[in-house]
Design a protein around this motif. Sequence first.
Motif, PDB file in Angstrom:
ATOM      1  N   LEU A   1     -27.039  69.269  65.171  1.00  0.00           N
ATOM      2  CA  LEU A   1     -26.281  69.568  66.385  1.00  0.00           C
ATOM      3  C   LEU A   1     -26.789  68.609  67.456  1.00  0.00           C
ATOM      4  CD1 LEU A   1     -24.233  71.766  67.396  1.00  0.00           C
ATOM      5  CD2 LEU A   1     -26.199  72.939  68.331  1.00  0.00           C
ATOM      6  N   ILE A   2     -26.071  67.535  67.697  1.00  0.00           N
ATOM      7  CA  ILE A   2     -26.427  66.475  68.627  1.00  0.00           C
ATOM      8  C   ILE A   2     -27.759  65.861  68.169  1.00  0.00           C
ATOM      9  CG2 ILE A   2     -26.652  65.781  71.033  1.00  0.00           C
ATOM     10  CD1 ILE A   2     -25.061  68.283  71.794  1.00  0.00           C
ATOM     11  N   VAL A   3     -28.867  66.148  68.855  1.00  0.00           N
ATOM     12  CA  VAL A   3     -30.183  65.603  68.479  1.00  0.00           C
ATOM     13  C   VAL A   3     -31.078  66.686  67.878  1.00  0.00           C
ATOM     14  CG1 VAL A   3     -30.117  63.764  70.201  1.00  0.00           C
ATOM     15  CG2 VAL A   3     -31.144  65.962  70.794  1.00  0.00           C
ATOM     16  N   PHE A   4     -30.490  67.832  67.528  1.00  0.00           N
ATOM     17  CA  PHE A   4     -31.254  68.971  67.043  1.00  0.00           C
ATOM     18  C   PHE A   4     -30.941  69.266  65.582  1.00  0.00           C
ATOM     19  CE2 PHE A   4     -30.406  69.737  71.557  1.00  0.00           C
ATOM     20  CZ  PHE A   4     -31.711  69.834  72.023  1.00  0.00           C
ATOM     21  N   GLU A   5     -31.955  69.744  64.873  1.00  0.00           N
ATOM     22  CA  GLU A   5     -31.739  70.352  63.566  1.00  0.00           C
ATOM     23  C   GLU A   5     -31.725  71.852  63.810  1.00  0.00           C
ATOM     24  OE1 GLU A   5     -34.072  71.134  59.411  1.00  0.00           O
ATOM     25  OE2 GLU A   5     -34.269  69.145  60.321  1.00  0.00           O
ATOM     26  N   LEU A   6     -30.667  72.514  63.388  1.00  0.00           N
ATOM     27  CA  LEU A   6     -30.562  73.949  63.625  1.00  0.00           C
ATOM     28  C   LEU A   6     -31.627  74.695  62.833  1.00  0.00           C
ATOM     29  CD1 LEU A   6     -26.695  74.480  63.655  1.00  0.00           C
ATOM     30  CD2 LEU A   6     -28.281  74.441  65.592  1.00  0.00           C
ATOM     31  N   THR A   7     -32.307  75.610  63.514  1.00  0.00           N
ATOM     32  CA  THR A   7     -33.330  76.441  62.889  1.00  0.00           C
ATOM     33  C   THR A   7     -32.847  77.883  62.739  1.00  0.00           C
ATOM     34  OG1 THR A   7     -34.324  76.921  65.039  1.00  0.00           O
ATOM     35  CG2 THR A   7     -35.235  75.054  63.799  1.00  0.00           C
TER      36      THR A   7
ATOM     37  N   THR B   1     -35.474  69.300  68.096  1.00  0.00           N
ATOM     38  CA  THR B   1     -35.195  67.894  67.852  1.00  0.00           C
ATOM     39  C   THR B   1     -35.739  67.475  66.492  1.00  0.00           C
ATOM     40  OG1 THR B   1     -37.155  67.456  69.207  1.00  0.00           O
ATOM     41  CG2 THR B   1     -35.023  66.996  70.209  1.00  0.00           C
ATOM     42  N   PHE B   2     -34.955  66.647  65.780  1.00  0.00           N
ATOM     43  CA  PHE B   2     -35.439  66.118  64.513  1.00  0.00           C
ATOM     44  C   PHE B   2     -36.309  64.900  64.802  1.00  0.00           C
ATOM     45  CE2 PHE B   2     -30.933  65.131  65.108  1.00  0.00           C
ATOM     46  CZ  PHE B   2     -30.909  63.747  65.098  1.00  0.00           C
ATOM     47  N   ALA B   3     -37.055  64.464  63.811  1.00  0.00           N
ATOM     48  CA  ALA B   3     -38.112  63.459  63.995  1.00  0.00           C
ATOM     49  C   ALA B   3     -37.649  62.222  64.760  1.00  0.00           C
ATOM     50  CB  ALA B   3     -38.693  63.063  62.643  1.00  0.00           C
ATOM     51  N   LYS B   4     -36.496  61.664  64.420  1.00  0.00           N
ATOM     52  CA  LYS B   4     -36.008  60.455  65.095  1.00  0.00           C
ATOM     53  C   LYS B   4     -35.810  60.698  66.595  1.00  0.00           C
ATOM     54  CE  LYS B   4     -32.430  56.925  64.753  1.00  0.00           C
ATOM     55  NZ  LYS B   4     -31.186  56.541  64.087  1.00  0.00           N
ATOM     56  N   SER B   5     -35.300  61.864  66.945  1.00  0.00           N
ATOM     57  CA  SER B   5     -35.098  62.214  68.356  1.00  0.00           C
ATOM     58  C   SER B   5     -36.424  62.439  69.058  1.00  0.00           C
ATOM     59  CB  SER B   5     -34.244  63.473  68.486  1.00  0.00           C
ATOM     60  OG  SER B   5     -32.978  63.279  67.941  1.00  0.00           O
TER      61      SER B   5
ATOM     62  N   PRO C   1     -40.982  66.607  71.546  1.00  0.00           N
ATOM     63  CA  PRO C   1     -40.423  67.869  71.066  1.00  0.00           C
ATOM     64  C   PRO C   1     -39.555  68.552  72.126  1.00  0.00           C
ATOM     65  CG  PRO C   1     -42.792  67.759  70.684  1.00  0.00           C
ATOM     66  CD  PRO C   1     -42.440  66.611  71.569  1.00  0.00           C
ATOM     67  N   VAL C   2     -38.356  68.924  71.727  1.00  0.00           N
ATOM     68  CA  VAL C   2     -37.412  69.644  72.578  1.00  0.00           C
ATOM     69  C   VAL C   2     -36.742  70.698  71.706  1.00  0.00           C
ATOM     70  CG1 VAL C   2     -35.344  69.478  74.028  1.00  0.00           C
ATOM     71  CG2 VAL C   2     -36.970  67.574  73.971  1.00  0.00           C
ATOM     72  N   ALA C   3     -36.555  71.884  72.236  1.00  0.00           N
ATOM     73  CA  ALA C   3     -35.831  72.947  71.536  1.00  0.00           C
ATOM     74  C   ALA C   3     -34.685  73.417  72.433  1.00  0.00           C
ATOM     75  CB  ALA C   3     -36.768  74.110  71.211  1.00  0.00           C
ATOM     76  N   ALA C   4     -33.650  73.972  71.827  1.00  0.00           N
ATOM     77  CA  ALA C   4     -32.510  74.455  72.604  1.00  0.00           C
ATOM     78  C   ALA C   4     -31.863  75.648  71.928  1.00  0.00           C
ATOM     79  CB  ALA C   4     -31.468  73.356  72.766  1.00  0.00           C
ATOM     80  N   THR C   5     -31.368  76.558  72.752  1.00  0.00           N
ATOM     81  CA  THR C   5     -30.502  77.643  72.301  1.00  0.00           C
ATOM     82  C   THR C   5     -29.216  77.552  73.105  1.00  0.00           C
ATOM     83  OG1 THR C   5     -32.302  79.138  71.693  1.00  0.00           O
ATOM     84  CG2 THR C   5     -30.170  80.152  72.153  1.00  0.00           C
ATOM     85  N   TYR C   6     -28.108  77.437  72.397  1.00  0.00           N
ATOM     86  CA  TYR C   6     -26.774  77.544  72.992  1.00  0.00           C
ATOM     87  C   TYR C   6     -26.273  78.928  72.619  1.00  0.00           C
ATOM     88  CZ  TYR C   6     -26.128  72.468  73.728  1.00  0.00           C
ATOM     89  OH  TYR C   6     -26.205  71.162  74.149  1.00  0.00           O
ATOM     90  N   SER C   7     -25.755  79.675  73.586  1.00  0.00           N
ATOM     91  CA  SER C   7     -25.276  81.017  73.259  1.00  0.00           C
ATOM     92  C   SER C   7     -24.015  81.369  74.036  1.00  0.00           C
ATOM     93  CB  SER C   7     -26.365  82.059  73.524  1.00  0.00           C
ATOM     94  OG  SER C   7     -26.691  82.100  74.890  1.00  0.00           O
TER      95      SER C   7
END
Length: 181
Positions: free
Chosen positions: A87-93, A105-109, A115-121
């Motif tokens: 999802l954009i620069v994130f791997e969904l967990t 964020t996945f390794a390349k990002s 390290p960045v984390a996000a929740t879209y709700s």
Amino acid sequence: MSFGSPANWGATPEERRRAQPADTLLDGPVARFDRAVTVHAPAALAYRWLCQISVAPYSYDLLDNLGRRSPGTLTPGADELAPGDTLIVFELTEVERGRHLTGRTFAKSENLFGPVAATYSVEPIDERSCRMLCRIVVTSQGFRGRLKEFLLGWGDLIMMRKQLLTLKKHAERDARLGQGS
């Protein structure tokens, strides 16, 4: 002239206090950025539009989509996301279908942003409206962490505001036209 803080755009104090799954994905000191908008469309439709960010960024296409236009219609199957998807620069967990998408964020990002984390709700208000929210969590330690927090906070505010307003526009249009539910 004061530009205020990039920590919040549109989120209520209650929404800012509420724990989100992204809060638990990073270790050490963190900064949180909350963004939210009211969408006058059913939560299920708004969630389908939120999942469209697996297809395109829906922000400033010239900057973050190599000039390609983000689709103006729902992509079939785009809302069938699962942990491990991108999802954009994130791997969904974590994915709670109809409710939220959370990732890190996945390794390349992480090479670029750290390290960045996000929740879209999406949270229903009633049958015809909902709140679309995003919480970004970034590591924030030392001078470099605070600089990243400042730069990422302002950059994210500009891009995320556009993204959420674009998704809101599409969801509200489809709700008015009776499409996409």
